[in-house]
Scaffold this motif. Structure first.
Motif: not given
Length: 885
Positions: A467-475, A480-486, A505-509
């Motif tokens: 959600s912090t990276l703009g989801w549900p919009n296709e930002t 670029r930055f999802y999934p996160t690394s750590l 995350a599994l359910e929605f991404t």
């Protein structure tokens, strides 16, 4: 951006001045901002959002320091790094704090109304978020503030509604009656993590219920006799011979006359107590499940404030604990009470209000967890899940998610995401939608009311990685930055946050939200106790920084424990870290005084390097290799040990001292070579230490000959085969061994370093002789000799202090400095120790089990040690004979 001009290094390092200067410089240069390397591989960390309820504690400092170490390292390694900051609205925690503040002025939230009260909470949020920003800055965190998020901001609110609606449409969110944790003081449901279980000395009350139309009784035991008024059955085990004949019969509930059945259920433990259990479905989670299996009535006997209600009969209006006292007194009088036993047991308390939590039947919203959990379990078991570090915590994660119950997500609060459900007051239809509903789709009525409850804070936190990276919009950031690394977090919230992020995350991404999950322990006090307000043993990170500087605090926190283990905070450890910083500063200052106006383009390591030069470059190379490997494994404690040893021992105590011979000498070429080595090694060292100690490393690096605007963007050191010099290591170890032994002998006989001595060295071979002759100046300078003789044909003096090193014998003629008897005693002790070592290794090598199992390399190493110790022993024996002769 232009480099910040630096002046000559001051005598002492001032953390306060440097920290403010460099953090402002980094922010101005936007060096923390992601997206500036569009062609590079990404490395993403989203900060576990702190609650806007107050100041950050020392646990936050540890958690975020580990994240910053990894972000700074990966940035230097060329990644396009994003460390996304944010904060959590923290529903009940924040609302409780604001309500407490209002009560000091004699005002309640009900006096203000929902809208005005929420204005007050938003004011609180802004005030404490500003404090959090200040603390992040003081700790040196390299966060991309341009992407900062808050769990109640517009974008995240949109994500929350999207998830709620989609889960509702799939039948995975439902509304129903269920037993939940209830806080009677805050009048809201609580999640499990908001309940603190404390050991309380209570009582076990044994009550007898008469069987209808019989002279028999059944005895049950309870810690909460006030709930008996809501009993709807007594359960026994169906195979319990004591009660088989009573199953299906009715009991008369004391004080009410209400008839309740005796039921058989395997939930009952025949061995515990009387083997009979009172069943109160509306006030106990286990009883609730038993009640559902047997279709029992659910009778609430108290209201939301913990006050007894109409169903409590004559006890109506009493507080639950007052009711307990009264009902126990009445039971004694009526003969219902058989006995009272002292009983030590765990009692749930609200983490926020401190009130005793009441298991309470309530109409709430729930997430149906089984289908979501199954996806997460399947991913983990098929090696498509998150990598837990240490891996033992994967078991904790799987255990919880395999035994998960439906999640109560509604909270009776005003601060939070209001549930997007509307009730038609005309026909009762429930509408769940993304946007506000004004017209009923069933009856076309306009008399609609939104559910007043808000969502559990963890509901929005569960969406945090995407959600912090703009989801549900296709930002662009999402792609670029999802999934996160750590993800870095404590072991205490694996079930409540880590698990929920994964299944959401599994359910929605369709993807695991983070590659690695690094689990750290808690920061405890020096005695190992958990830090708490009640104990008064908490540590404010800002107090630590004020006293010792941010770098010292960061280094101590990050290197004082292994992954997953609790850390004991000790002020002396912070002081040691501060001393380490000062050591780096003083060594760098000395070097810079001798570098003068030496330029980065003058660094030349291709010329003739002496033993010390080649040795320090080799040791640097090893440190680069090992630190890089350890950082990739998140072994910060071992990384810190390596850096400490290399910088303090190898660089400062040995190489810097050795370099003085060239720097103070007359050979210009040797002087230039030494300057090149010092400049290069110090530059690389500051890069290695930078993730741990960002401020002092930037300050020193800016003074060093360098290229670039900031050490933040400097390239991470890499292992270089050209610096391999095993022969230089052997030579240097011999020289250091000689110097140490000479200094030890001086100390033993109280001969100060300022007093010159005569030193005789007998090499064991021509090869060793060549090494010693080549490095004669070092031995002379650091042993402070009046005369130094190195010879294979050395005639050993009759009376001398001696030392045996690998490859040589050392003699310091006594010349009346010591008592011969003392030297004999010392040699006899040394001989005894060498005897012990020889016997130990001989025993090991004669052990068939060891020889059969040990690798060939290990066996060869032990054999070499045996030869070395035996040689030293023979030489000590010979020397003893000489002195005695």
């Amino acid at each position: 951006m232009e480099e910040l001009k630096t002046t000559q290094m001051p005598t002492t390092y001032d953390p306060k001045e440097a920290e403010k200067k460099w953090y402002d410089y980094w922010l101005k240069g936007q060096y923390f901002k992601a997206g500036q390397r569009p062609d590079a591989e990404t490395y993403t960390v989203v900060i576990p959002p702190p609650n806007v309820t107050g100041m950050l504690h020392i646990g936050h400092a540890l958690d975020c320091t580990l994240q910053d170490i990894m972000i700074r390292t990966k940035r230097m390694q060329g990644y396009d790094t994003l460390w996304l900051p944010g904060s959590d609205h923290a529903g009940i925690a924040t609302q409780t704090r604001v309500e407490q503040k209002l009560r000091e002025s004699g005002v309640t939230r009900y006096d203000l109304g929902r809208e005005k009260f929420l204005e007050k909470v938003w004011e609180w949020k802004e005030l404490y978020l500003e404090s959090i920003h200040e603390q992040w800055a003081k700790m040196g965190f390299s966060l991309d503030y341009s992407r900062e998020r808050f769990t109640l901001d517009e974008g995240l609110s949109k994500a929350v509604r999207e998830v709620f609606v989609k889960l509702y449409e799939k039948g995975l969110i439902y509304r129903g009656n269920y037993i939940i944790n209830w806080d009677p003081a805050a009048r809201t449901a609580l999640s499990d993590i908001e309940v603190e279980h404390k050991e309380v000395q209570g009582h076990l009350y044994h009550l007898q219920y008469p069987v209808k139309d019989s002279g028999e009784f059944i005895v049950v035991a309870t810690t909460r006799p006030e709930t008996m008024l809501g009993d709807t059955a007594v359960a026994v085990h169906p195979k319990d011979d004591r009660y088989k004949h009573l199953i299906g019969k009715m009991l008369l509930l004391p004080f009410t006359g209400r008839e309740i059945p005796i039921i058989g259920d395997e939930y009952v433990d025949q061995e515990f107590g009387s083997g009979a259990v009172k069943i109160t479905p509306a006030h106990d989670p286990n009883d609730f499940e038993v009640g559902r299996r047997h279709d029992l009535p659910q009778i609430l006997v108290m209201d939301e404030s913990g006050t007894m209600n109409d169903n409590a009969g004559s006890y109506k209006g009493l507080d639950r604990f007052e009711c307990r006292k009264q009902i126990v007194a009445d039971m004694k009088e009526s003969g219902v009470l058989v006995k009272i036993e002292d009983h030590l047991h765990q009692v749930g308390h609200s983490e926020r209000s401190g009130a005793v939590v009441e298991p309470y039947l309530s109409t709430q919203w729930f997430v149906k967890m089984k289908p979501l959990a199954e996806q997460a379990i399947e991913a983990q078991n098929s090696n498509k899940g998150a990598n837990f570090v240490p891996d033992r915590f994967e078991k904790s994660y799987l255990h919880w998610i395999e035994n998960v119950r439906d999640w109560c997500i509604s909270r009776q609060l005003w601060w939070g995401h209001q549930i997007p459900a509307w009730y038609c007051e005309d026909c009762g239809e429930i509408h769940v939608a993304h946007d506000n509903v004004t017209v009923c789709s069933k009856c076309s009525g306009t008399n609609l009311r939104q559910d007043e409850d808000v969502l559990d804070t963890w509901f929005s936190s569960a969406l945090w990685p995407f959600s912090t990276l703009g989801w549900p919009n296709e930002t662009e950031d999402m792609s670029r930055f999802y999934p996160t690394s750590l993800l870095v977090t404590g072991y205490d919230i694996i079930p409540f946050w880590v698990s929920r992020m994964i299944f959401t995350a599994l359910e929605f991404t369709g993807q695991i939200p983070f590659k690695d999950v690094l689990i750290h322990g808690l920061v405890r006090d020096a005695d190992g106790r958990k830090m708490s307000k009640s104990l008064g043993n908490g540590v404010d990170p800002l107090e630590v920084i004020e006293k010792y500087g941010a770098d010292a605090m960061r280094f101590m926190l990050s290197t004082s424990s292994t992954s997953g283990q609790d850390l004991r905070f000790r002020w002396e450890k912070v002081e040691q870290a501060r001393n380490f910083a000062n050591k780096i500063w003083n060594a760098s200052r000395f070097a810079l005084m001798n570098l003068g106006d030496f330029k980065v383009e003058e660094i030349d390591l291709s010329g003739s390097l002496n033993t010390a030069d080649r040795w320090i470059l080799h040791r640097l190379n090893e440190t680069v290799r090992d630190v890089t490997r350890l950082m990739d494994s998140y072994e910060f404690g071992e990384t810190g040990r390596l850096l400490y040893n290399f910088i303090w021992d190898d660089l400062c105590d040995w190489y810097i001292e050795f370099s003085k011979l060239s720097l103070y000498g007359t050979d210009d070429q040797a002087k230039k070579t030494t300057k090149s080595v010092i400049a290069y090694v110090l530059d690389q060292t500051q890069r290695l230490i930078h993730p741990f100690m960002p401020f002092i490393s930037e300050e020193i690096w800016q003074h060093l000959p360098h290229e670039g605007e900031t050490i933040i963007l400097a390239k991470w050191p890499e292992y270089e085969s050209r610096f391999e010099a095993a022969d230089a290591v052997r030579e240097m170890e011999l020289l250091m061994d000689i110097i140490r032994n000479v200094r030890n002998i001086r100390a033993e006989v109280n001969v100060p370093m300022s007093k010159k001595i005569e030193l005789l060295v007998k090499p064991s071979s021509a090869e060793v002789l060549a090494v010693l002759k080549r490095n004669e100046d070092y031995i002379q300078r650091f042993s402070n000799t009046s005369t130094l003789e190195i010879s294979l044909e050395l005639t050993t003096p009759d009376k001398a202090m001696t030392a045996i090193v690998t490859g040589a014998e050392l003699y310091l003629p006594l010349a009346g400095l010591i008592d011969i008897s003392q030297e004999l005693g010392r040699l006899e002790k040394e001989l005894q120790a060498l005897h012990g070592e020889v016997e130990r290794i001989e025993k090991k090598l004669s052990n068939e089990g060891f020889v059969a199992k040990a690798p060939a390399k290990v066996i060869e190493e032990e054999k070499a040690k045996l030869v070395d110790y035996a040689d030293k022993r023979d030489k000590v024996i010979a020397r003893l004979a000489e002195l005695r002769g």
